[in-house]
Design a protein around this motif. Structure first.
Motif, PDB file in Angstrom:
ATOM      1  N   ASP A  43      -7.075  12.682  -3.000  1.00  0.00           N
ATOM      2  CA  ASP A  43      -5.421  12.201  -2.669  1.00  0.00           C
ATOM      3  C   ASP A  43      -4.871  12.481  -1.431  1.00  0.00           C
ATOM      4  OD1 ASP A  43      -4.683  12.928  -5.105  1.00  0.00           O
ATOM      5  OD2 ASP A  43      -5.034  15.212  -4.694  1.00  0.00           O
ATOM      6  N   LEU A  44      -6.465  12.768   0.282  1.00  0.00           N
ATOM      7  CA  LEU A  44      -6.103  12.519   1.444  1.00  0.00           C
ATOM      8  C   LEU A  44      -6.176  11.507   1.634  1.00  0.00           C
ATOM      9  CD1 LEU A  44      -7.845  16.029   2.244  1.00  0.00           C
ATOM     10  CD2 LEU A  44      -5.072  15.229   2.559  1.00  0.00           C
ATOM     11  N   MET A  45      -7.169  10.386   0.657  1.00  0.00           N
ATOM     12  CA  MET A  45      -7.303   8.796   0.700  1.00  0.00           C
ATOM     13  C   MET A  45      -6.057   8.165   1.331  1.00  0.00           C
ATOM     14  SD  MET A  45     -11.126   8.666  -0.217  1.00  0.00           S
ATOM     15  CE  MET A  45     -10.826   7.016  -0.174  1.00  0.00           C
ATOM     16  N   LYS A  46      -5.243   8.417  -0.117  1.00  0.00           N
ATOM     17  CA  LYS A  46      -4.005   7.782  -0.662  1.00  0.00           C
ATOM     18  C   LYS A  46      -3.146   8.002   0.295  1.00  0.00           C
ATOM     19  CE  LYS A  46      -3.832   9.488  -5.195  1.00  0.00           C
ATOM     20  NZ  LYS A  46      -3.450   9.673  -6.312  1.00  0.00           N
ATOM     21  N   LEU A  47      -3.515   9.494   0.382  1.00  0.00           N
ATOM     22  CA  LEU A  47      -1.939  10.087   1.866  1.00  0.00           C
ATOM     23  C   LEU A  47      -1.900   8.827   2.750  1.00  0.00           C
ATOM     24  CD1 LEU A  47       0.615  11.555   2.713  1.00  0.00           C
ATOM     25  CD2 LEU A  47      -1.067  12.468   3.204  1.00  0.00           C
ATOM     26  N   SER A  48      -2.956   9.048   3.641  1.00  0.00           N
ATOM     27  CA  SER A  48      -3.714   7.696   4.554  1.00  0.00           C
ATOM     28  C   SER A  48      -3.042   6.792   4.343  1.00  0.00           C
ATOM     29  CB  SER A  48      -4.730   8.263   5.272  1.00  0.00           C
ATOM     30  OG  SER A  48      -5.727   7.605   4.431  1.00  0.00           O
ATOM     31  N   THR A  49      -3.491   6.005   3.664  1.00  0.00           N
ATOM     32  CA  THR A  49      -3.561   4.998   3.106  1.00  0.00           C
ATOM     33  C   THR A  49      -2.248   4.319   2.612  1.00  0.00           C
ATOM     34  OG1 THR A  49      -5.435   4.367   2.032  1.00  0.00           O
ATOM     35  CG2 THR A  49      -3.603   2.854   1.650  1.00  0.00           C
ATOM     36  N   TYR A  50      -1.048   5.091   2.737  1.00  0.00           N
ATOM     37  CA  TYR A  50       0.265   4.510   2.227  1.00  0.00           C
ATOM     38  C   TYR A  50       1.060   4.900   3.741  1.00  0.00           C
ATOM     39  CZ  TYR A  50      -0.578   5.410  -2.701  1.00  0.00           C
ATOM     40  OH  TYR A  50      -0.899   5.792  -4.083  1.00  0.00           O
ATOM     41  N   ILE A  51       0.631   5.835   4.652  1.00  0.00           N
ATOM     42  CA  ILE A  51       1.255   5.942   5.410  1.00  0.00           C
ATOM     43  C   ILE A  51       0.392   4.811   6.716  1.00  0.00           C
ATOM     44  CG2 ILE A  51       1.164   7.423   8.227  1.00  0.00           C
ATOM     45  CD1 ILE A  51       0.963   9.604   6.441  1.00  0.00           C
ATOM     46  N   GLY A  54       2.725   1.391   5.291  1.00  0.00           N
ATOM     47  CA  GLY A  54       4.025   1.458   5.139  1.00  0.00           C
ATOM     48  C   GLY A  54       4.288   0.973   6.720  1.00  0.00           C
ATOM     49  N   VAL A  55       3.743   1.722   7.861  1.00  0.00           N
ATOM     50  CA  VAL A  55       3.294   1.107   9.116  1.00  0.00           C
ATOM     51  C   VAL A  55       3.107  -0.327   9.416  1.00  0.00           C
ATOM     52  CG1 VAL A  55       2.667   1.975  11.597  1.00  0.00           C
ATOM     53  CG2 VAL A  55       2.838   3.722  10.517  1.00  0.00           C
ATOM     54  N   ILE A  56       2.079  -1.037   8.759  1.00  0.00           N
ATOM     55  CA  ILE A  56       2.308  -2.159   8.840  1.00  0.00           C
ATOM     56  C   ILE A  56       3.143  -3.528   8.403  1.00  0.00           C
ATOM     57  CG2 ILE A  56       0.588  -4.168   8.095  1.00  0.00           C
ATOM     58  CD1 ILE A  56      -1.933  -2.175   8.651  1.00  0.00           C
ATOM     59  N   LEU A  57       3.924  -2.540   7.255  1.00  0.00           N
ATOM     60  CA  LEU A  57       4.790  -3.292   6.592  1.00  0.00           C
ATOM     61  C   LEU A  57       6.588  -3.548   7.965  1.00  0.00           C
ATOM     62  CD1 LEU A  57       4.507  -2.681   2.753  1.00  0.00           C
ATOM     63  CD2 LEU A  57       4.411  -4.230   4.124  1.00  0.00           C
ATOM     64  N   VAL A  58       6.836  -1.995   8.435  1.00  0.00           N
ATOM     65  CA  VAL A  58       7.521  -2.185   9.273  1.00  0.00           C
ATOM     66  C   VAL A  58       7.085  -2.584  10.080  1.00  0.00           C
ATOM     67  CG1 VAL A  58       8.554  -0.069  10.503  1.00  0.00           C
ATOM     68  CG2 VAL A  58       8.039   0.509   8.269  1.00  0.00           C
ATOM     69  N   VAL A  59       6.174  -2.928  11.209  1.00  0.00           N
ATOM     70  CA  VAL A  59       5.662  -3.511  12.301  1.00  0.00           C
ATOM     71  C   VAL A  59       5.515  -5.173  11.647  1.00  0.00           C
ATOM     72  CG1 VAL A  59       4.155  -4.001  14.088  1.00  0.00           C
ATOM     73  CG2 VAL A  59       4.732  -2.094  13.263  1.00  0.00           C
TER      74      VAL A  59
END
Length: 352
Positions: A43-51, A54-59
């Motif tokens: 779950d921690l791996m998925k959370l960090s991956t989503y973040i 998400g940052v990459i997509l916004v940039v």
């Protein structure tokens, strides 16, 4: 042309690496969790991956918008925004919020997974396993049950199993990818942690998980495997009882095995124990305990469990695990003697 060929080769290797990264067995994958610890880490791996995604997509979106909308059309200098309090607040606040979103569950999980207080209580009922790592094999002692085994860890499902880990030679690392970990085994101090093995996932994996050494420790580091048999509490209790019933070395039942036992007692008993009782200090265990060798699923942790592979291992262990401590210590046995020893070892079973 040479540059083009070079880039084609690099592209090919990149594609192969991407494809091969998806290869593997379910019981060896940290992305297929089979216990509470593995679920938490996943779950921690998925959370960090989503973040991160998400940052990459916004940039990328901002980059494309700026590139298209504000590309230079004339010599006019656009409005300058340095010193904008609004922008400064936005790009300072957002990273802080993202770090908090990631940090809070990470810190909470770290303290949760580090809680081994039940194993330190006096007269505890928690199941504790003392893990001792060697070049290149594993030793498992159950102090509450007063038994020792090697190379195959046996555990009950759906309950916490506490581990006390130490190394007898160099630094190793205990890791069961599908269930959780990893944690180093050191020579100067003992590390502690716990795992829980999910009953449903254990059944799907055939009640067998694979463990590995995750710390480079020598030429056979990649071959320092062990197996984990996860079973219901009733079956685990039956296994413990069967091990405890072995008070003295099992007697061979066939003529060949009897001969093999005699050879074993002359050549091998100085290193290998064939009773599970813990009657010696950790430092005196120089080779794997063979009490239930006939019940195991692998020879030396890596070879198929059959007589032929066992004979191959006895004949030349250096071929299979370079740098192992058994090489050259078993004497110059003939093929007939090796065959007899193999018959004896394959008959060492505590459960039918």
């Amino acid at each position: 042309m040479k540059r083009l060929a070079k880039w084609r080769l690099i592209s090919l290797f990149a594609m192969l690496a991407l494809v091969l990264s998806g290869c593997g067995k379910p019981y060896l994958s940290a992305l297929n969790p089979a216990g509470e610890v593995a679920d938490t880490q996943y779950d921690l791996m998925k959370l960090s991956t989503y973040i991160m995604v998400g940052v990459i997509l916004v940039v990328v979106v901002i980059f494309v918008l700026v590139f298209v909308r504000f590309r230079r059309k004339d010599e006019k200098i656009p409005k300058q925004v340095e010193g904008s309090h609004r922008l400064e607040i936005i790009w300072t606040t957002i990273p802080i919020l993202l770090l908090l979103i990631l940090a809070v569950p990470t810190v909470a999980s770290t303290f949760k997974l580090a809680d081994v207080s039940p194993m330190d209580k006096k007269n505890t009922k928690a199941l504790i396993v003392n893990v001792r790592s060697h070049l290149y094999w594993w030793d498992f002692e159950y102090p509450g049950q007063k038994i020792v085994t090697s190379q195959e860890l046996v555990v009950p499902t759906n309950e916490k199993v506490y581990f006390n880990l130490k190394s007898m030679d160099v630094k190793h690392s205990f890791w069961i990818p599908a269930v959780g970990g990893k944690i180093d085994t050191n020579t100067d101090n003992a590390n502690k942690f716990w795992l829980e093995f999910d009953d449903k996932r254990a059944n799907e994996a055939g009640n067998l998980f694979y463990g590995k050494c995750a710390e480079l420790c020598g030429p056979s580091h990649a071959l320092m495997d062990f197996k984990v048999k996860a079973m219901s509490r009733d079956k685990f209790d039956a296994w413990v009882s069967a091990m405890q019933d072995v008070k003295e070395p099992q007697k061979a039942t066939t003529a060949s095995a009897v001969k093999g036992q005699e050879i074993f007692n002359q050549s091998c008993i100085g290193c290998h124990a064939v009773t599970p009782a813990n009657k010696m200090p950790d430092t005196a265990r120089v080779a794997p305990n063979l009490t239930n060798f006939g019940d195991r699923s692998r020879v030396a942790g890596i070879l198929d469990h059959n007589k032929e592979e066992l004979k191959n291992w006895i004949k030349n262990p250096e071929t299979y695990k370079p740098g192992n401590m058994m090489t050259g210590k078993y004497g110059n046995l003939t093929d007939d003697q090796i065959d007899a020893v193999a018959d004896y070892l394959m008959g060492l079973k505590v459960q039918e």
